[in-house]
Motif scaffolding. Structure first.
Motif, short mmCIF file in Angstrom:
data_model
loop_
_atom_site.label_atom_id
_atom_site.label_comp_id
_atom_site.label_asym_id
_atom_site.label_seq_id
_atom_site.Cartn_x
_atom_site.Cartn_y
_atom_site.Cartn_z
N ASN A 44 -7.77 16.38 57.22
CA ASN A 44 -8.93 17.25 57.38
C ASN A 44 -8.51 18.72 57.39
OD1 ASN A 44 -10.80 15.22 57.42
ND2 ASN A 44 -11.09 15.21 59.64
N ALA A 48 -9.38 21.63 54.74
CA ALA A 48 -10.03 22.86 55.21
C ALA A 48 -9.26 24.10 54.75
CB ALA A 48 -10.15 22.84 56.73
N ASP A 69 -5.28 23.84 63.44
CA ASP A 69 -5.13 24.40 62.09
C ASP A 69 -5.79 25.77 61.99
OD1 ASP A 69 -7.88 24.36 61.03
OD2 ASP A 69 -7.70 22.18 60.95
N ILE A 74 -15.62 24.71 61.23
CA ILE A 74 -16.93 24.09 61.00
C ILE A 74 -17.99 24.95 61.67
CG2 ILE A 74 -18.32 21.99 61.28
CD1 ILE A 74 -15.75 20.42 61.68
N THR A 88 -20.05 13.99 55.26
CA THR A 88 -18.91 14.66 54.64
C THR A 88 -19.37 15.87 53.86
OG1 THR A 88 -17.05 14.41 53.10
CG2 THR A 88 -19.03 13.15 52.58
N SER A 89 -18.49 16.87 53.79
CA SER A 89 -18.80 18.03 52.96
C SER A 89 -18.08 17.91 51.62
CB SER A 89 -18.33 19.29 53.68
OG SER A 89 -16.93 19.18 53.95
N LYS A 90 -17.37 16.77 51.42
CA LYS A 90 -16.43 16.73 50.29
C LYS A 90 -16.97 16.09 49.02
CE LYS A 90 -13.12 17.04 53.90
NZ LYS A 90 -12.13 16.41 54.77
N GLY A 104 -10.18 13.68 52.02
CA GLY A 104 -11.28 12.92 52.60
C GLY A 104 -12.43 12.78 51.63
N PHE A 105 -13.26 11.78 51.84
CA PHE A 105 -14.50 11.64 51.09
C PHE A 105 -15.42 10.61 51.73
CE2 PHE A 105 -11.45 8.76 49.10
CZ PHE A 105 -12.13 7.55 49.07
N ARG A 106 -14.86 9.81 52.68
CA ARG A 106 -15.66 8.72 53.22
C ARG A 106 -16.56 9.16 54.37
NH1 ARG A 106 -13.03 3.61 51.83
NH2 ARG A 106 -14.22 2.70 53.52
N GLY A 107 -16.20 10.28 54.99
CA GLY A 107 -17.00 10.74 56.13
C GLY A 107 -16.97 9.76 57.29
N GLU A 108 -15.81 9.17 57.52
CA GLU A 108 -15.74 8.24 58.65
C GLU A 108 -14.65 8.54 59.63
OE1 GLU A 108 -16.09 4.14 57.03
OE2 GLU A 108 -14.14 4.54 56.15
N ALA A 109 -13.73 9.45 59.30
CA ALA A 109 -12.59 9.64 60.18
C ALA A 109 -13.02 10.17 61.55
CB ALA A 109 -11.58 10.57 59.53
N LEU A 110 -13.76 11.27 61.56
CA LEU A 110 -14.12 11.85 62.86
C LEU A 110 -14.94 10.89 63.73
CD1 LEU A 110 -14.83 15.65 62.18
CD2 LEU A 110 -12.80 14.57 63.21
N LYS A 311 -6.80 4.74 52.56
CA LYS A 311 -6.51 5.49 51.32
C LYS A 311 -5.02 5.59 50.99
CE LYS A 311 -10.24 8.71 52.50
NZ LYS A 311 -10.00 9.16 53.87
N1 LIG Z 1 -10.10 20.56 60.57
C1 LIG Z 1 -11.28 20.74 59.95
N2 LIG Z 1 -11.62 21.95 59.47
C2 LIG Z 1 -12.80 22.15 58.86
N3 LIG Z 1 -13.71 21.17 58.64
C3 LIG Z 1 -13.45 19.94 59.10
C4 LIG Z 1 -12.22 19.66 59.77
N4 LIG Z 1 -12.23 18.35 60.10
C5 LIG Z 1 -13.39 17.85 59.65
N5 LIG Z 1 -14.13 18.79 59.04
C6 LIG Z 1 -15.47 18.61 58.44
O1 LIG Z 1 -16.00 17.44 58.98
C7 LIG Z 1 -16.39 16.55 57.95
C8 LIG Z 1 -16.18 15.12 58.43
O2 LIG Z 1 -14.79 14.85 58.57
P1 LIG Z 1 -14.28 13.36 58.37
O3 LIG Z 1 -12.82 13.34 58.44
O4 LIG Z 1 -15.04 12.48 59.30
O5 LIG Z 1 -14.79 13.00 56.92
P2 LIG Z 1 -14.14 13.41 55.53
O6 LIG Z 1 -12.89 14.13 55.70
O7 LIG Z 1 -15.21 14.11 54.77
O8 LIG Z 1 -13.90 11.98 54.89
P3 LIG Z 1 -12.82 10.87 55.35
O9 LIG Z 1 -13.49 9.97 56.31
O10 LIG Z 1 -12.52 10.22 54.07
O11 LIG Z 1 -11.72 11.62 55.99
C9 LIG Z 1 -15.56 16.91 56.77
O12 LIG Z 1 -16.18 16.57 55.56
C10 LIG Z 1 -15.42 18.44 56.95
O13 LIG Z 1 -16.50 19.08 56.39
#
Ligand SMILES: Nc1ncnc2c1ncn2[C@@H]1O[C@H](COP(=O)(O)OP(=O)(O)OP(=O)(O)O)[C@@H](O)[C@H]1O
Ligand SMILES: [Mg+2]
Length: 620
Positions: A44, A48, A69, A74, A88-90, A104-110, A311
């Motif tokens: 992430n 960013a 970082d 955000i 996700t913003s990706k 990232g692209f799945r929007g599930e990590a956080l 991934k």
């Molecule tokens: N360290 C960061 N700095 C800026 N934006 C962040 C950061 N971490 C997360 N984000 C924002 O939060 C969103 C959700 O993060 P998350 O990791 O859940 O999903 P992702 O990265 O889009 O996909 P994936 O699940 O594949 O990682 C991201 O798309 C991004 O926009």
């Protein structure tokens, strides 16, 4: 009747699971262990645009993982959305995956991490005067409020798996989990040398690397330990490879020293690991694994990262081509003048033992790698010179004993008594480009050209010659066959038989005439005429086994066939060649498209310069 079907109608009502439960289930896949949290959060940060990432880990990540970082942050109004499932913003459409430029692209990590820990994030984009702090516990929002913060994002995941006792129980020992984390962090730092990284574990700084480094610098610090590495860049049609790999004597007995990346993504890819080793051919000891990093760039349309939630697995649509390109890239890099195992002052000639001949020379390898990339490929120059002079040598009366090697097939037709004696056969002159000055162990041919000594491995050289020839013949359907006076029968294993049946046409084109003979028996009526006559049964059996092995490692059928026939037909160590045969072998080698290595990637010759010898004898 099962318990489930005994449940009341109400209990069996189909309804969506609450989001918290879904996130927890998803966390099972995405967040397998603490190192996965590090991976997701660092990715992430990289997405960013951060160029500085600091990782702090306590108690192998179970107590605390903190990632700081200096990325884009955000915005306050989006921070809660970021923790929503599939937010996700990706990407915004599935097709975006075709051109994916982010990790990232799945929007599930956080949401996944938040659901299995006590998570605190503080984030601030440059455009905001203050940051936002958001806190989750087991996926439940606790608070979200403004706070003073530097630009960028801090994520702290504490008490990992506190609410999933089963997962926590299955974690390995602290040392194992810590090792996973340090390996992962190392990989991420190698994959992105331009980004500054630090890793602190239990209060100890494991590494602290400045931004803007080169791959070689990164690998040197993280994997080096005083060992020697070679950097290269390779441009293939489909793939470009940037590499920093260990000298052939820098091996270990597992693949842990290999760091593989596709489009910046650290991947687990057995096919690439195989290519990594295959590129070294027999420069490394059997069972040894080279170390280093390979960064591949491939058109995003050629890969599919959406294979597994973590991934780390990637599907490649043209994986064989990628495999072969990586082998070629490594082989080319090792073949550079100063890397071909060479007798240099202080280093030994062949860094690893050759199991067949038992010559174990373990050098420091220090000089093997010195000067890489800067010195011109002298071997290439020598060889083109040598080729010219060879042609001159054979063009007229200067040749005392004409060729008896069939220059079309590589077949050595007869062995005339040589009139050439070692070391004295030619006078120096414009047409005397090279001389056979001796042989060693009935395997190595010693040739002199100018001031350099060339040691040719007769087996690998002949293999190369035959390989190219057989390949051409199969492709042109022009292989000649040697019909057996007495056909022989052979019983094949089920695997051999099914391979034979599926590739009967290619066997035919290669010079085999083999007919079914009932059950798993086959009748061998003819074998390829190239090379030396060996037992037809052994020849067929070996070729089938070789091809089975080569196919498993992704080789194309025709190439596998050519490689096997060449290997099985080439002169062996111990076969004594006459001087003429030796010279003609070298001559044919020089006509090959790829004269530097045999089809397995082992060198066909090495060079020892006069300068090197002088240096070793203290003459400089
Ligand atoms: N360290 C960061 N700095 C800026 N934006 C962040 C950061 N971490 C997360 N984000 C924002 O939060 C969103 C959700 O993060 P998350 O990791 O859940 O999903 P992702 O990265 O889009 O996909 P994936 O699940 O594949 O990682 C991201 O798309 C991004 O926009
Ligand atoms: Mg992510």
């Amino acid at each position: 009747m099962s318990d489930a079907s005994n449940k009341t109608r109400r209990e069996r009502w189909i309804r969506p699971l609450p989001e918290r439960v879904v996130n927890k289930i998803a966390a099972g896949e995405v967040i397998e262990r603490p190192s996965a949290v590090v991976k997701e959060l660092v990715e992430n940060s990289l997405d960013a645009g951060a160029d500085r990432i600091d990782i702090v880990v306590e108690k192998s990540g179970v107590k605390l993982i903190r990632i700081v970082d200096n990325g884009c942050g955000i915005p306050e109004e989006q921070i809660e959305i970021a923790f929503g499932r599939h937010a996700t913003s990706k990407i915004s459409a599935f097709d975006d995956l075709e051109t994916l430029g982010s990790y990232g692209f799945r929007g599930e990590a956080l949401p996944s991490i938040a659901s299995v820990s006590r998570l605190r994030m503080v984030s601030r984009p440059a455009a905001q005067a203050a940051g936002t702090e958001i806190i989750y516990e087991g996926g439940v929002l606790q608070s979200c409020q403004p706070t003073a913060a530097a630009v960028g994002t801090v994520v702290e995941a504490g008490d990992l798996f506190y609410n999933t006792p089963a997962r926590r129980k299955f974690l390995k020992t602290e040392t194992t989990e810590a090792r996973h984390i340090s390996r992962l962090a190392t990989a991420m730092a190698i994959g992105r040398p331009k980004v500054g990284f630090s890793l602190k574990m239990n209060g100890r700084v494991v590494f602290n690397l400045p931004a803007g480094q080169s791959l070689a610098e990164r690998v040197g610090v993280l994997l080096g330990g005083g060992r020697k590495f070679l950097s290269f860049a390779f441009e293939g049609g489909l793939v470009t490879v940037e590499g920093c790999i260990g000298a052939p004597d820098v091996v270990q007995n597992n693949r842990n020293g290999q760091y593989l990346f596709i489009n910046g993504r650290y991947v687990f890819a057995p096919m690439l690991s195989h290519a990594f080793v295959a590129g070294y051919g027999e420069l490394i000891v059997p069972g040894g694994f080279p170390i280093g990093a390979l960064l591949l760039s491939i058109e995003p349309t050629e890969i599919d990262v959406n294979v597994h939630p973590s991934k780390t697995e990637i599907k490649l649509s043209r994986d064989r081509e990628v495999h072969d390109a990586v082998v070629a890239a490594i082989r080319d890099a090792l073949r550079q003048d100063s890397v071909i195992p060479e007798l240099s002052s202080g280093a030994t000639m062949r860094p690893e033992s050759d199991s067949r001949h038992g010559n174990t020379n373990r050098g420091s390898g220090a000089h093997v790698i010195a000067g890489i990339g800067s010195s011109p490929p002298a071997a290439t120059e020598f060889l083109s010179e040598l080729y010219q002079s060879t042609k001159l040598d054979n063009s007229g009366a200067a040749e005392p004993n004409p060729a008896t090697v069939d220059t079309e097939t590589g077949e050595i037709l007869e062995k005339p008594e040589s009139t050439v004696s070692s070391g004295t056969e030619r006078e120096h002159g414009p047409s005397a480009g090279f001389r056979l000055v001796g042989r060693f162990s009935d395997l190595y041919l010693l040739m002199q050209a100018g001031d350099d000594l060339y040691i040719v491995d007769q087996h690998t050289a002949h293999e190369r010659v035959l390989y190219e020839e057989v390949l051409r013949q199969i492709e042109a359907n022009s292989a000649s066959a040697q019909t057996l006076l007495f056909p022989v029968q052979l019983e094949l294993s089920p695997e051999q038989l099914s391979l034979f049946e599926s590739a009967a046409g290619i066997f035919q084109r290669s010079g085999f005439t083999v007919a079914p003979f009932g059950g798993r028996m086959v009748n061998i009526e003819a074998v390829p005429a190239i090379g030396r006559a060996r037992s037809p049964e052994k020849m067929l059996r070996h070729v089938l086994d070789d091809i089975l092995g080569l196919r498993k490692s992704g080789h194309d059928m025709i190439k596998a066939m050519a490689q096997s026939i060449a290997c099985r037909s080439a002169v062996m160590a111990g076969d004594r060649l006459s001087d003429e045969e030796a010279r003609h072998l070298v001559e044919r080698l020089l006509r090959c498209d790829d004269r530097y290595s045999c089809p397995h990637g082992r060198p066909t010759f090495i060079r020892i310069s006069r300068e090197d010898l002088d240096r070793r004898f203290g003459r400089d």
